[in-house]
Design a protein around this motif. Structure first.
Motif, mmCIF file in Angstrom:
data_model
loop_
_atom_site.group_PDB
_atom_site.id
_atom_site.type_symbol
_atom_site.label_atom_id
_atom_site.label_comp_id
_atom_site.label_asym_id
_atom_site.label_seq_id
_atom_site.Cartn_x
_atom_site.Cartn_y
_atom_site.Cartn_z
ATOM 1 N N LYS A 101 0.682 -1.146 -0.213
ATOM 2 C CA LYS A 101 -0.092 0.458 -0.325
ATOM 3 C C LYS A 101 0.924 1.239 0.100
ATOM 4 C CE LYS A 101 -4.272 -2.324 1.754
ATOM 5 N NZ LYS A 101 -5.135 -2.246 3.047
ATOM 6 N N LYS A 102 1.722 1.021 -0.356
ATOM 7 C CA LYS A 102 3.292 2.389 0.573
ATOM 8 C C LYS A 102 3.699 2.679 -0.640
ATOM 9 C CE LYS A 102 5.402 0.520 4.196
ATOM 10 N NZ LYS A 102 5.593 0.870 5.441
ATOM 11 N N THR A 103 3.961 1.432 -1.394
ATOM 12 C CA THR A 103 4.680 1.279 -2.637
ATOM 13 C C THR A 103 3.747 1.654 -3.638
ATOM 14 O OG1 THR A 103 6.167 -0.182 -2.128
ATOM 15 C CG2 THR A 103 5.825 0.035 -4.575
ATOM 16 N N ARG A 104 2.529 1.630 -3.762
ATOM 17 C CA ARG A 104 1.452 2.173 -4.730
ATOM 18 C C ARG A 104 0.867 3.423 -4.287
ATOM 19 N NH1 ARG A 104 -2.937 -0.228 -7.108
ATOM 20 N NH2 ARG A 104 -5.216 1.042 -7.590
ATOM 21 N N LEU A 105 0.539 3.446 -3.206
ATOM 22 C CA LEU A 105 0.638 5.462 -2.674
ATOM 23 C C LEU A 105 1.909 6.321 -2.851
ATOM 24 C CD1 LEU A 105 -1.075 7.046 0.497
ATOM 25 C CD2 LEU A 105 1.813 8.019 -0.640
ATOM 26 N N GLY A 106 2.793 5.976 -2.912
ATOM 27 C CA GLY A 106 3.974 6.376 -3.508
ATOM 28 C C GLY A 106 3.745 6.526 -5.443
ATOM 29 N N ASN A 107 3.516 5.274 -5.873
ATOM 30 C CA ASN A 107 3.266 5.970 -7.193
ATOM 31 C C ASN A 107 2.441 6.487 -8.106
ATOM 32 O OD1 ASN A 107 4.246 4.698 -10.074
ATOM 33 N ND2 ASN A 107 2.910 2.882 -9.758
ATOM 34 N N ARG A 108 0.487 6.414 -6.906
ATOM 35 C CA ARG A 108 -0.023 6.560 -7.080
ATOM 36 C C ARG A 108 0.044 8.519 -7.352
ATOM 37 N NH1 ARG A 108 -5.613 5.128 -8.424
ATOM 38 N NH2 ARG A 108 -6.891 6.155 -8.530
ATOM 39 N N VAL A 109 0.584 9.279 -5.982
ATOM 40 C CA VAL A 109 1.346 9.989 -5.874
ATOM 41 C C VAL A 109 2.394 10.916 -6.960
ATOM 42 C CG1 VAL A 109 2.479 12.142 -4.643
ATOM 43 C CG2 VAL A 109 0.357 10.238 -3.491
ATOM 44 N N GLU A 158 1.045 14.027 -14.228
ATOM 45 C CA GLU A 158 0.155 14.361 -15.405
ATOM 46 C C GLU A 158 -1.026 15.615 -15.126
ATOM 47 O OE1 GLU A 158 -2.018 10.808 -14.327
ATOM 48 O OE2 GLU A 158 -1.189 9.411 -15.581
ATOM 49 N N ALA A 159 -0.194 15.482 -13.745
ATOM 50 C CA ALA A 159 -0.807 17.778 -13.592
ATOM 51 C C ALA A 159 -0.518 18.869 -14.224
ATOM 52 C CB ALA A 159 -1.127 17.531 -11.850
ATOM 53 N N GLY A 160 1.170 17.725 -14.214
ATOM 54 C CA GLY A 160 1.855 18.683 -15.044
ATOM 55 C C GLY A 160 2.961 19.105 -14.649
ATOM 56 N N TYR A 161 3.209 18.670 -12.886
ATOM 57 C CA TYR A 161 4.785 19.358 -12.544
ATOM 58 C C TYR A 161 5.666 18.325 -12.767
ATOM 59 C CZ TYR A 161 1.809 20.762 -8.799
ATOM 60 O OH TYR A 161 0.331 21.039 -7.534
ATOM 61 N N PRO A 162 6.984 19.033 -12.611
ATOM 62 C CA PRO A 162 7.869 18.844 -13.278
ATOM 63 C C PRO A 162 8.477 17.096 -12.640
ATOM 64 C CG PRO A 162 8.513 21.116 -12.327
ATOM 65 C CD PRO A 162 7.549 20.667 -11.741
ATOM 66 N N ALA A 163 8.766 16.394 -13.503
ATOM 67 C CA ALA A 163 9.294 15.592 -12.671
ATOM 68 C C ALA A 163 9.837 14.728 -11.665
ATOM 69 C CB ALA A 163 9.893 14.029 -14.435
ATOM 70 N N ASP A 164 11.130 15.857 -11.589
ATOM 71 C CA ASP A 164 12.246 15.667 -10.962
ATOM 72 C C ASP A 164 10.868 16.506 -8.848
ATOM 73 O OD1 ASP A 164 14.394 15.397 -12.285
ATOM 74 O OD2 ASP A 164 14.665 17.298 -12.069
ATOM 75 N N PHE A 165 10.632 17.276 -9.485
ATOM 76 C CA PHE A 165 9.340 17.126 -7.925
ATOM 77 C C PHE A 165 8.473 16.153 -7.520
ATOM 78 C CE2 PHE A 165 5.660 18.725 -6.712
ATOM 79 C CZ PHE A 165 6.103 19.553 -5.484
ATOM 80 N N ALA A 166 8.187 15.984 -8.387
ATOM 81 C CA ALA A 166 7.583 14.496 -9.012
ATOM 82 C C ALA A 166 7.947 13.395 -7.607
ATOM 83 C CB ALA A 166 6.399 13.819 -9.311
ATOM 84 N N ASP A 167 8.900 13.109 -8.319
ATOM 85 C CA ASP A 167 9.425 11.729 -7.556
ATOM 86 C C ASP A 167 9.708 12.258 -6.140
ATOM 87 O OD1 ASP A 167 9.450 10.545 -10.412
ATOM 88 O OD2 ASP A 167 11.664 11.581 -10.422
ATOM 89 N N MET A 168 10.462 13.054 -5.938
ATOM 90 C CA MET A 168 11.134 13.746 -4.822
ATOM 91 C C MET A 168 9.970 13.735 -3.979
ATOM 92 S SD MET A 168 11.690 16.956 -2.211
ATOM 93 C CE MET A 168 10.265 18.111 -3.248
ATOM 94 N N LEU A 169 9.230 14.473 -4.031
ATOM 95 C CA LEU A 169 7.637 14.313 -3.056
ATOM 96 C C LEU A 169 7.004 13.234 -2.404
ATOM 97 C CD1 LEU A 169 6.028 16.813 -1.307
ATOM 98 C CD2 LEU A 169 4.216 16.344 -3.222
ATOM 99 N N SER A 170 7.034 12.374 -3.486
ATOM 100 C CA SER A 170 6.329 11.007 -3.286
ATOM 101 C C SER A 170 7.744 10.369 -2.684
ATOM 102 C CB SER A 170 5.941 10.400 -4.718
ATOM 103 O OG SER A 170 7.224 10.079 -5.778
ATOM 104 N N GLU A 171 8.985 9.896 -3.027
ATOM 105 C CA GLU A 171 9.494 9.261 -1.973
ATOM 106 C C GLU A 171 8.966 9.934 -0.872
ATOM 107 O OE1 GLU A 171 12.962 10.018 -3.836
ATOM 108 O OE2 GLU A 171 13.004 8.943 -5.850
ATOM 109 N N GLU A 172 9.300 11.105 -0.460
ATOM 110 C CA GLU A 172 9.304 11.530 0.943
ATOM 111 C C GLU A 172 8.063 11.359 1.667
ATOM 112 O OE1 GLU A 172 9.806 16.125 1.674
ATOM 113 O OE2 GLU A 172 11.958 15.591 0.183
ATOM 114 N N LEU A 173 7.201 11.584 0.941
ATOM 115 C CA LEU A 173 5.758 11.305 1.366
ATOM 116 C C LEU A 173 6.215 10.027 1.798
ATOM 117 C CD1 LEU A 173 2.593 11.642 1.760
ATOM 118 C CD2 LEU A 173 2.044 11.257 -0.374
ATOM 119 N N VAL A 174 6.477 9.096 1.104
ATOM 120 C CA VAL A 174 6.301 7.006 1.893
ATOM 121 C C VAL A 174 7.387 7.363 2.791
ATOM 122 C CG1 VAL A 174 7.171 5.211 0.936
ATOM 123 C CG2 VAL A 174 5.827 6.488 -0.644
ATOM 124 N N ALA A 175 8.013 8.556 2.687
ATOM 125 C CA ALA A 175 9.352 8.047 3.687
ATOM 126 C C ALA A 175 8.735 8.397 5.066
ATOM 127 C CB ALA A 175 10.127 8.552 3.684
#
Length: 109
Positions: free
Chosen positions: A65-73, A79-96
């Motif tokens: 579920k944590k993996t799914r949450l990070g991937n979905r975020v 898809e909403a238009g945020y930069p890929a680096d921003f999306a990667d960083m925020l999703s990783e921090e969120l899962v942490a």
């Protein structure tokens, strides 16, 4: 056993995080002056991580579920238009944050 793979709560939380980000700091809003954008992102990050800690303590999501949450975020932000680096960083921090909050609850028992 089937509850392990029921991700409806995780999906709803992830979709809420993306919707909240779109409302608080839309992708085009990141183009404002650096100081203003940084302050807006810091406030937004604090609010979202506080919600994530509450969610993790209440639901204690497992690895899947944590993996799914990070991937979905991550993909929701991309898809909403945020930069890929921003999306990667925020999703990783969120899962942490969710992982640490769930561990704190487990350790408190």
């Amino acid at each position: 056993m089937l509850g392990w793979f029921d991700c409806s709560e995780v999906d709803a939380f992830a979709d809420g995080v993306v919707a909240d980000l779109l409302k608080r700091a839309p992708p085009f809003g990141l183009q404002m002056p650096a100081r203003k954008a940084a302050e807006r992102l810091r406030r937004m990050r604090d609010v979202i991580f506080a919600r994530a800690e509450t969610f993790a303590r209440a639901k204690r999501p497992g690895f899947y579920k944590k993996t799914r949450l990070g991937n979905r975020v991550k993909w929701g932000l991309k898809e909403a238009g945020y930069p890929a680096d921003f999306a990667d960083m925020l999703s990783e921090e969120l899962v942490a944050v969710i992982t640490l909050a769930a561990r704190e609850r487990k350790a408190a028992r």
